[in-house]
Design a protein around this motif. Structure first.
Motif, short mmCIF file in Angstrom:
data_model
loop_
_atom_site.label_atom_id
_atom_site.label_comp_id
_atom_site.label_asym_id
_atom_site.label_seq_id
_atom_site.Cartn_x
_atom_site.Cartn_y
_atom_site.Cartn_z
N GLY A 188 -1.17 5.26 -7.53
CA GLY A 188 -2.57 5.68 -7.66
C GLY A 188 -2.70 7.20 -7.63
O GLY A 188 -3.50 7.79 -8.37
N SER A 235 -2.21 -4.42 -0.55
CA SER A 235 -3.59 -4.09 -0.92
C SER A 235 -3.82 -4.49 -2.37
O SER A 235 -2.92 -4.30 -3.20
CB SER A 235 -3.83 -2.58 -0.78
OG SER A 235 -5.07 -2.22 -1.35
N ASP A 288 -9.36 -0.07 -4.54
CA ASP A 288 -8.89 -1.36 -4.01
C ASP A 288 -9.86 -2.47 -4.43
O ASP A 288 -9.80 -3.59 -3.93
CB ASP A 288 -8.73 -1.31 -2.49
CG ASP A 288 -10.05 -1.08 -1.77
OD1 ASP A 288 -11.12 -1.05 -2.43
OD2 ASP A 288 -10.03 -0.92 -0.54
N CYS A 320 1.05 0.96 -4.15
CA CYS A 320 -0.34 1.25 -4.57
C CYS A 320 -0.68 2.73 -4.43
O CYS A 320 -1.19 3.36 -5.37
CB CYS A 320 -1.33 0.45 -3.76
SG CYS A 320 -1.01 -1.31 -3.73
N VAL A 352 -8.06 5.27 -8.95
CA VAL A 352 -7.48 4.10 -8.30
C VAL A 352 -8.48 3.57 -7.29
O VAL A 352 -9.14 4.33 -6.58
CB VAL A 352 -6.13 4.44 -7.63
CG1 VAL A 352 -6.25 5.49 -6.55
CG2 VAL A 352 -5.47 3.18 -7.06
N TYR A 364 0.82 -1.22 0.00
CA TYR A 364 0.00 0.00 0.00
C TYR A 364 0.85 1.27 0.00
O TYR A 364 0.68 2.14 -0.85
CB TYR A 364 -0.96 0.00 1.21
CG TYR A 364 -1.87 1.19 1.23
CD1 TYR A 364 -3.10 1.17 0.57
CD2 TYR A 364 -1.51 2.37 1.89
CE1 TYR A 364 -3.94 2.28 0.57
CE2 TYR A 364 -2.34 3.48 1.89
CZ TYR A 364 -3.55 3.43 1.23
OH TYR A 364 -4.36 4.54 1.22
N LEU A 401 -6.12 0.39 -11.25
CA LEU A 401 -5.97 1.81 -11.61
C LEU A 401 -5.91 2.01 -13.11
O LEU A 401 -5.50 1.12 -13.86
CB LEU A 401 -4.74 2.41 -10.91
CG LEU A 401 -3.39 1.69 -10.97
CD1 LEU A 401 -2.68 1.98 -12.27
CD2 LEU A 401 -2.54 2.14 -9.80
N LEU A 430 -9.14 3.79 -2.84
CA LEU A 430 -7.94 3.22 -2.20
C LEU A 430 -7.46 4.08 -1.05
O LEU A 430 -6.92 3.59 -0.06
CB LEU A 430 -6.82 3.09 -3.24
CG LEU A 430 -5.55 2.43 -2.73
CD1 LEU A 430 -5.53 0.94 -3.11
CD2 LEU A 430 -4.30 3.10 -3.24
N VAL A 467 -5.06 -3.61 -5.99
CA VAL A 467 -5.08 -2.29 -6.63
C VAL A 467 -5.57 -2.40 -8.08
O VAL A 467 -5.20 -3.35 -8.79
CB VAL A 467 -3.68 -1.61 -6.53
CG1 VAL A 467 -2.62 -2.38 -7.30
CG2 VAL A 467 -3.72 -0.16 -7.01
#
Ligand SMILES: O=P(O)(O)OC[C@H]1O[C@](O)(COP(=O)(O)O)[C@@H](O)[C@@H]1O
Ligand SMILES: [Mg+2]
Ligand SMILES: [Mg+2]
Length: 305
Positions: free
Chosen positions: A258, A287, A270, A254, A268, A250, A291, A275, A289
Motif C-alpha cells: 500500500g 487485514s 482496508d 498490505c 490503499v 498487515y 489498493l 489502512l 486490502v
C-alpha cells in the motif's frame, strides 16, 4: 557480527535503506536460481497456518542472515517466523519480509515475489512507521520496485552483474523512474472465492465489470499489483463472509505494498478507511486490502461503509 556492505549507487539515497536494497537485489538472484530444486513442501505450517515449501524456508533463512548482519538493522521479522529475530548489537531500522510471496505458484511456474518493508520501529506496528519498501517480481525477468514513500522506481535485476559486467555492474538497470498509476484504469483483481464474498464486495466487483475493467488475477500479490501499477486499476483481497479479516498480512503484505501504491499516486484502504490507521496487535495479523487508482478505491469504500 555486524558488517557494513560497500556502498553502491543510491537506490533512494538513505544509507541503511540502500544497503538493505543492495542485499535484497543480490539475494533475489540467488533465490531465483534456487527455486527449481525447492518446490517440495516441508513439514509443518507457518504462523498463519499455511503449508511451507522448501523455497519459502530457504529464502527466509538467506534474507534473514544477510539483512540482520547490516549495521542499523535492529530486527528481522517474516511471515515464516513466529517472532522477530533481533540483532545482537541493536539498530534503528526494523525489517518485515514476505520472503516468497505467492509460492503456491511454484509448481505451475507462474510468477512470485518478495516483499521488503523497512520500519522505524519494531513490528507489529502501523504502516505510518514505514520508511521505505520494495518488492521483487520473479517473472519472465526479475524486477525490483523501490519506494521511499515519495516516488517509485522500477529496476531490472541482473543475475551475476554484481561481479562486474560493464554498464550494469551494480546489478540493476533503471526501467521506469517516477512510476505512477495510469489515469485510465483497465484491470481489476479480487482474491477469495466469489461465493465467499460479502454482498457488498460482490456489488463492488459488478460495478467494476460494468465499467469494462478486465479481470487479471494470478494468485501472487506482487504479480497482480504490478499489473495494477502498469495498467491502472484495483487489486483487493477483500473481507470474506466468514473471514472479515481477509487473507493478506498487515505488516508483511498490505502495509508495504500500500505504501508503494500511494507513492505511485494511488490509494490503499482496508475497505472502511485509511489502512495506515490500523495499529496491529499481532505480528501475523491479517487485514482486508483494496489498493490502486484512488477513484476506484474510494468507490469500493463507499459501497462497503
Ligand atoms: O489462493 P488465493 O486465495 O487466491 O490467495 C492468493 C494470495 O495469497 C498469497 O499467495 C499469499 O502470499 P504467500 O504465498 O506469501 O502466503 C498472495 O500472494 C496472493 O495474493
Ligand atoms: Mg504473500
Ligand atoms: Mg510468503
Amino acid at each position: 557480527m555486524s558488517q557494513q556492505l560497500p556502498p553502491s549507487a543510491d537506490w533512494i539515497g538513505h544509507p541503511t535503506v540502500d544497503a538493505v536494497f543492495d542485499v535484497v537485489r543480490d539475494t533475489a538472484s540467488e533465490v531465483r536460481e534456487a527455486l527449481p530444486e525447492r518446490r517440495a513442501y516441508v513439514e509443518g505450517h507457518n504462523p498463519s497456518g499455511e503449508k511451507v515449501r522448501a523455497a519459502d524456508e530457504y529464502a527466509d533463512e538467506l534474507f534473514c542472515e544477510r539483512l540482520l548482519a547490516l549495521e542499523s538493522v535492529g530486527s528481522y521479522a517474516s511471515e515464516e517466523r513466529e517472532s522477530a529475530r533481533t540483532a545482537d548489537d541493536g539498530g534503528e531500522f526494523h525489517l518485515a519480509l514476505d520472503p516468497l510471496d505467492g509460492s503456491s505458484n511454484l509448481t505451475s511456474n507462474n510468477p512470485m515475489g518478495t516483499i521488503v518493508s523497512v520500519y522505524d520501529e519494531p513490528v507489529p506496528t502501523t504502516g505510518d512507521h514505514l520508511v521505505a519498501a520494495a518488492f521483487v517480481l520473479y517473472g519472465p525477468n526479475t524486477t525490483m520496485v523501490v519506494s521511499d514513500g515519495d516516488s517509485v522506481d522500477e529496476y531490472l535485476i541482473e543475475a551475476g552483474a554484481a561481479e562486474g559486467s560493464g554498464e550494469d555492474d551494480d546489478g540493476r538497470k533503471l526501467l521506469r523512474e517516477g512510476l505512477t498509476l495510469p489515469d485510465d484504469p483497465t484491470v481489476y483483481a479480487f482474491g477469495g472465492r466469489r461465493p465467499d464474498w460479502t454482498d457488498d464486495v460482490t456489488e463492488a466487483v459488478e460495478a467494476l465489470e460494468d465499467d469494462r475493467l478486465k479481470l487479471r488475477y494470478g494468485g501472487a500479490f506482487i504479480a497482480d499489483v504490478m499489473q495494477v501499477l502498469t495498467h491502472g486499476g484495483v487489486f483487493a483481497y477483500p473481507e470474506l463472509a466468514d473471514t472479515p479479516e481477509g487473507k493478506l498480512r498487515y505488516c508483511f503484505e498490505c502495509a508495504p505494498v500500500g505504501f508503494v501504491v500511494e507513492a505511485a499516486g494511488g490509494r490503499v484502504s482496508d475497505g472502511y478507511g485509511d489502512l495506515f490507521e490500523t495499529d496491529p496487535d499481532r505480528l501475523h495479523e491479517r487485514s482486508p486490502v483494496y489498493l490502486g487508482n484512488e477513484e476506484l478505491v474510494d468507490r469500493i469504500e463507499a459501497k462497503l461503509s
